[in-house]
Design a protein around this motif. Structure first.
Motif, PDB file in Angstrom:
ATOM      1  N   TRP A 225       0.827  -1.202   0.000  1.00  0.00           N
ATOM      2  CA  TRP A 225       0.000   0.000   0.000  1.00  0.00           C
ATOM      3  C   TRP A 225       0.866   1.259   0.000  1.00  0.00           C
ATOM      4  O   TRP A 225       0.609   2.194  -0.741  1.00  0.00           O
ATOM      5  CB  TRP A 225      -0.932  -0.003   1.224  1.00  0.00           C
ATOM      6  N   LEU A 226       1.896   1.266   0.851  1.00  0.00           N
ATOM      7  CA  LEU A 226       2.789   2.423   0.908  1.00  0.00           C
ATOM      8  C   LEU A 226       3.452   2.663  -0.446  1.00  0.00           C
ATOM      9  O   LEU A 226       3.506   3.797  -0.929  1.00  0.00           O
ATOM     10  CB  LEU A 226       3.857   2.226   1.994  1.00  0.00           C
ATOM     11  N   PHE A 227       3.932   1.595  -1.073  1.00  0.00           N
ATOM     12  CA  PHE A 227       4.589   1.719  -2.372  1.00  0.00           C
ATOM     13  C   PHE A 227       3.634   2.296  -3.414  1.00  0.00           C
ATOM     14  O   PHE A 227       4.000   3.195  -4.171  1.00  0.00           O
ATOM     15  CB  PHE A 227       5.138   0.365  -2.836  1.00  0.00           C
ATOM     16  N   SER A 228       2.401   1.802  -3.408  1.00  0.00           N
ATOM     17  CA  SER A 228       1.431   2.292  -4.394  1.00  0.00           C
ATOM     18  C   SER A 228       1.033   3.748  -4.141  1.00  0.00           C
ATOM     19  O   SER A 228       0.494   4.409  -5.021  1.00  0.00           O
ATOM     20  CB  SER A 228       0.181   1.410  -4.422  1.00  0.00           C
ATOM     21  N   ASN A 229       1.309   4.253  -2.950  1.00  0.00           N
ATOM     22  CA  ASN A 229       1.008   5.643  -2.603  1.00  0.00           C
ATOM     23  C   ASN A 229       2.271   6.486  -2.467  1.00  0.00           C
ATOM     24  O   ASN A 229       2.252   7.548  -1.842  1.00  0.00           O
ATOM     25  CB  ASN A 229       0.187   5.689  -1.312  1.00  0.00           C
ATOM     26  N   SER A 230       3.362   5.996  -3.050  1.00  0.00           N
ATOM     27  CA  SER A 230       4.651   6.702  -3.054  1.00  0.00           C
ATOM     28  C   SER A 230       5.160   7.018  -1.649  1.00  0.00           C
ATOM     29  O   SER A 230       5.751   8.068  -1.406  1.00  0.00           O
ATOM     30  CB  SER A 230       4.566   7.984  -3.887  1.00  0.00           C
ATOM     31  N   LEU A 231       4.916   6.101  -0.716  1.00  0.00           N
ATOM     32  CA  LEU A 231       5.434   6.218   0.647  1.00  0.00           C
ATOM     33  C   LEU A 231       6.366   5.044   0.906  1.00  0.00           C
ATOM     34  O   LEU A 231       6.295   4.015   0.222  1.00  0.00           O
ATOM     35  CB  LEU A 231       4.283   6.220   1.658  1.00  0.00           C
ATOM     36  N   PHE A 232       7.225   5.195   1.915  1.00  0.00           N
ATOM     37  CA  PHE A 232       8.207   4.153   2.196  1.00  0.00           C
ATOM     38  C   PHE A 232       8.380   3.988   3.696  1.00  0.00           C
ATOM     39  O   PHE A 232       8.207   4.942   4.452  1.00  0.00           O
ATOM     40  CB  PHE A 232       9.559   4.503   1.562  1.00  0.00           C
ATOM     41  N   ILE A 233       8.755   2.799   4.107  1.00  0.00           N
ATOM     42  CA  ILE A 233       9.101   2.527   5.499  1.00  0.00           C
ATOM     43  C   ILE A 233      10.615   2.611   5.615  1.00  0.00           C
ATOM     44  O   ILE A 233      11.329   1.977   4.846  1.00  0.00           O
ATOM     45  CB  ILE A 233       8.621   1.125   5.938  1.00  0.00           C
ATOM     46  N   ASN A 234      11.084   3.390   6.556  1.00  0.00           N
ATOM     47  CA  ASN A 234      12.512   3.462   6.826  1.00  0.00           C
ATOM     48  C   ASN A 234      12.854   2.302   7.761  1.00  0.00           C
ATOM     49  O   ASN A 234      12.587   2.348   8.957  1.00  0.00           O
ATOM     50  CB  ASN A 234      12.866   4.809   7.471  1.00  0.00           C
ATOM     51  N   VAL A 235      13.426   1.247   7.220  1.00  0.00           N
ATOM     52  CA  VAL A 235      13.715   0.035   7.987  1.00  0.00           C
ATOM     53  C   VAL A 235      14.677   0.335   9.139  1.00  0.00           C
ATOM     54  O   VAL A 235      14.564  -0.260  10.212  1.00  0.00           O
ATOM     55  CB  VAL A 235      14.287  -1.072   7.067  1.00  0.00           C
ATOM     56  N   LYS A 236      15.580   1.290   8.950  1.00  0.00           N
ATOM     57  CA  LYS A 236      16.537   1.627  10.008  1.00  0.00           C
ATOM     58  C   LYS A 236      15.855   2.238  11.227  1.00  0.00           C
ATOM     59  O   LYS A 236      16.377   2.155  12.332  1.00  0.00           O
ATOM     60  CB  LYS A 236      17.603   2.590   9.473  1.00  0.00           C
ATOM     61  N   LYS A 237      14.708   2.852  11.019  1.00  0.00           N
ATOM     62  CA  LYS A 237      13.976   3.462  12.129  1.00  0.00           C
ATOM     63  C   LYS A 237      12.816   2.590  12.614  1.00  0.00           C
ATOM     64  O   LYS A 237      12.049   3.004  13.473  1.00  0.00           O
ATOM     65  CB  LYS A 237      13.422   4.828  11.716  1.00  0.00           C
ATOM     66  N   THR A 238      12.689   1.411  12.071  1.00  0.00           N
ATOM     67  CA  THR A 238      11.599   0.516  12.415  1.00  0.00           C
ATOM     68  C   THR A 238      12.085  -0.514  13.420  1.00  0.00           C
ATOM     69  O   THR A 238      13.179  -1.058  13.282  1.00  0.00           O
ATOM     70  CB  THR A 238      11.056  -0.180  11.147  1.00  0.00           C
ATOM     71  N   GLU A 239      11.265  -0.747  14.440  1.00  0.00           N
ATOM     72  CA  GLU A 239      11.649  -1.672  15.513  1.00  0.00           C
ATOM     73  C   GLU A 239      10.511  -2.641  15.787  1.00  0.00           C
ATOM     74  O   GLU A 239       9.350  -2.330  15.546  1.00  0.00           O
ATOM     75  CB  GLU A 239      11.968  -0.881  16.789  1.00  0.00           C
ATOM     76  N   ALA A 240      10.884  -3.795  16.330  1.00  0.00           N
ATOM     77  CA  ALA A 240       9.900  -4.802  16.713  1.00  0.00           C
ATOM     78  C   ALA A 240      10.115  -5.141  18.176  1.00  0.00           C
ATOM     79  O   ALA A 240      11.255  -5.161  18.666  1.00  0.00           O
ATOM     80  CB  ALA A 240      10.069  -6.058  15.858  1.00  0.00           C
ATOM     81  N   MET A 241       9.026  -5.410  18.860  1.00  0.00           N
ATOM     82  CA  MET A 241       9.139  -5.750  20.276  1.00  0.00           C
ATOM     83  C   MET A 241       8.054  -6.746  20.654  1.00  0.00           C
ATOM     84  O   MET A 241       6.914  -6.631  20.196  1.00  0.00           O
ATOM     85  CB  MET A 241       9.016  -4.493  21.143  1.00  0.00           C
ATOM     86  N   LEU A 242       8.438  -7.698  21.484  1.00  0.00           N
ATOM     87  CA  LEU A 242       7.487  -8.645  22.065  1.00  0.00           C
ATOM     88  C   LEU A 242       7.155  -8.168  23.468  1.00  0.00           C
ATOM     89  O   LEU A 242       8.050  -7.750  24.206  1.00  0.00           O
ATOM     90  CB  LEU A 242       8.111 -10.038  22.177  1.00  0.00           C
ATOM     91  N   PHE A 243       5.900  -8.248  23.838  1.00  0.00           N
ATOM     92  CA  PHE A 243       5.485  -7.951  25.209  1.00  0.00           C
ATOM     93  C   PHE A 243       5.195  -9.266  25.900  1.00  0.00           C
ATOM     94  O   PHE A 243       4.626 -10.181  25.299  1.00  0.00           O
ATOM     95  CB  PHE A 243       4.212  -7.095  25.226  1.00  0.00           C
ATOM     96  N   GLY A 244       5.546  -9.363  27.168  1.00  0.00           N
ATOM     97  CA  GLY A 244       5.249 -10.572  27.928  1.00  0.00           C
ATOM     98  C   GLY A 244       5.911 -10.570  29.285  1.00  0.00           C
ATOM     99  O   GLY A 244       6.515  -9.583  29.705  1.00  0.00           O
ATOM    100  N   THR A 245       5.809 -11.698  29.942  1.00  0.00           N
ATOM    101  CA  THR A 245       6.451 -11.851  31.251  1.00  0.00           C
ATOM    102  C   THR A 245       7.937 -12.142  31.051  1.00  0.00           C
ATOM    103  O   THR A 245       8.343 -12.642  29.991  1.00  0.00           O
ATOM    104  CB  THR A 245       5.810 -12.996  32.044  1.00  0.00           C
ATOM    105  N   ALA A 246       8.727 -11.861  32.054  1.00  0.00           N
ATOM    106  CA  ALA A 246      10.175 -12.073  31.960  1.00  0.00           C
ATOM    107  C   ALA A 246      10.525 -13.524  31.610  1.00  0.00           C
ATOM    108  O   ALA A 246      11.354 -13.757  30.727  1.00  0.00           O
ATOM    109  CB  ALA A 246      10.860 -11.632  33.254  1.00  0.00           C
ATOM    110  N   PRO A 247       9.922 -14.533  32.250  1.00  0.00           N
ATOM    111  CA  PRO A 247      10.267 -15.921  31.898  1.00  0.00           C
ATOM    112  C   PRO A 247       9.932 -16.278  30.445  1.00  0.00           C
ATOM    113  O   PRO A 247      10.717 -16.935  29.768  1.00  0.00           O
ATOM    114  CB  PRO A 247       9.436 -16.770  32.869  1.00  0.00           C
ATOM    115  N   ARG A 248       8.781 -15.843  29.961  1.00  0.00           N
ATOM    116  CA  ARG A 248       8.400 -16.153  28.575  1.00  0.00           C
ATOM    117  C   ARG A 248       9.295 -15.435  27.585  1.00  0.00           C
ATOM    118  O   ARG A 248       9.688 -15.992  26.560  1.00  0.00           O
ATOM    119  CB  ARG A 248       6.938 -15.786  28.323  1.00  0.00           C
ATOM    120  N   LEU A 249       9.625 -14.180  27.872  1.00  0.00           N
ATOM    121  CA  LEU A 249      10.490 -13.422  26.970  1.00  0.00           C
ATOM    122  C   LEU A 249      11.890 -14.016  26.919  1.00  0.00           C
ATOM    123  O   LEU A 249      12.528 -14.019  25.866  1.00  0.00           O
ATOM    124  CB  LEU A 249      10.551 -11.953  27.403  1.00  0.00           C
TER     125      LEU A 249
END
Length: 184
Positions: free
Chosen positions: A32-56
């Protein structure tokens, strides 16, 4: 050219399901972003899991990709001024709030001799308390220790505004409710 402050969330008890779903949705977003001439800056993109300390601690692998590039997994990030950590403990956020508001309380202390009590109160209510309360409906369950640290800063400000050496008389004079009471 970029879509700022975009967040993608998915919940599941299985990390593999989260990976699959997020990667599928990111692919749709990317198209969708590409078709609308927008882009994701992968260097500024982060992923995170939420959970309890033992599961993480058990989850070493978490692979989320954009355009074939893996997104960095982080344990803490700031989104719209709120610091999230993977356990939603709010300790890092409260520390940031206290640091920012504390600087303004210090400034208020340096200015106090040049202000009336009313003006000092207005400075606190308009320039300091909003920092202490920003998005507090989200992080208000920050725990007793964090709540006490926030309240200690408000009491310090109260002593400055009321020109007293003790907090109780300052709070009585100013009639400021406790921050936890305001959050409720």
């Amino acid at each position: 050219m970029y879509a700022d402050d975009t967040g993608l969330f998915y919940s599941s008890s299985q990390v593999s399901t989260i990976e699959i779903k997020l990667n599928e949705e990111l692919l749709k977003i990317e198209r969708w972003l590409f078709s609308n001439s927008l882009f994701i800056n992968v260097k500024k993109t982060e992923a995170m899991l939420f959970g309890t300390a033992p599961r993480l601690a058990r989850e070493k692998s978490f692979n989320i990709c954009i355009d074939g590039k893996q997104i960095e997994r982080v344990h803490e990030f700031t989104y719209l001024g709120v610091v999230f950590d993977e356990r939603l403990s709010w300790g890092s956020h409260v520390k940031k709030v206290i640091s920012k508001a504390g600087k303004r309380v210090g400034m208020l202390g340096r200015l106090r001799d040049n202000l009336t009590t009313h003006s000092a109160n207005v400075v606190y209510i308009s320039l300091i308390r909003p920092i202490l309360e920003y998005c507090d409906t989200l992080w208000g369950c920050c725990g007793e220790g964090n709540s006490q640290a926030l309240e200690a800063l408000q009491k310090r400000a109260g002593r400055i505004v009321a020109k007293t050496s003790r907090s109780s008389p300052a709070m009585d004079i100013l009639k400021w409710p406790a921050l936890a009471e305001r959050r409720r």
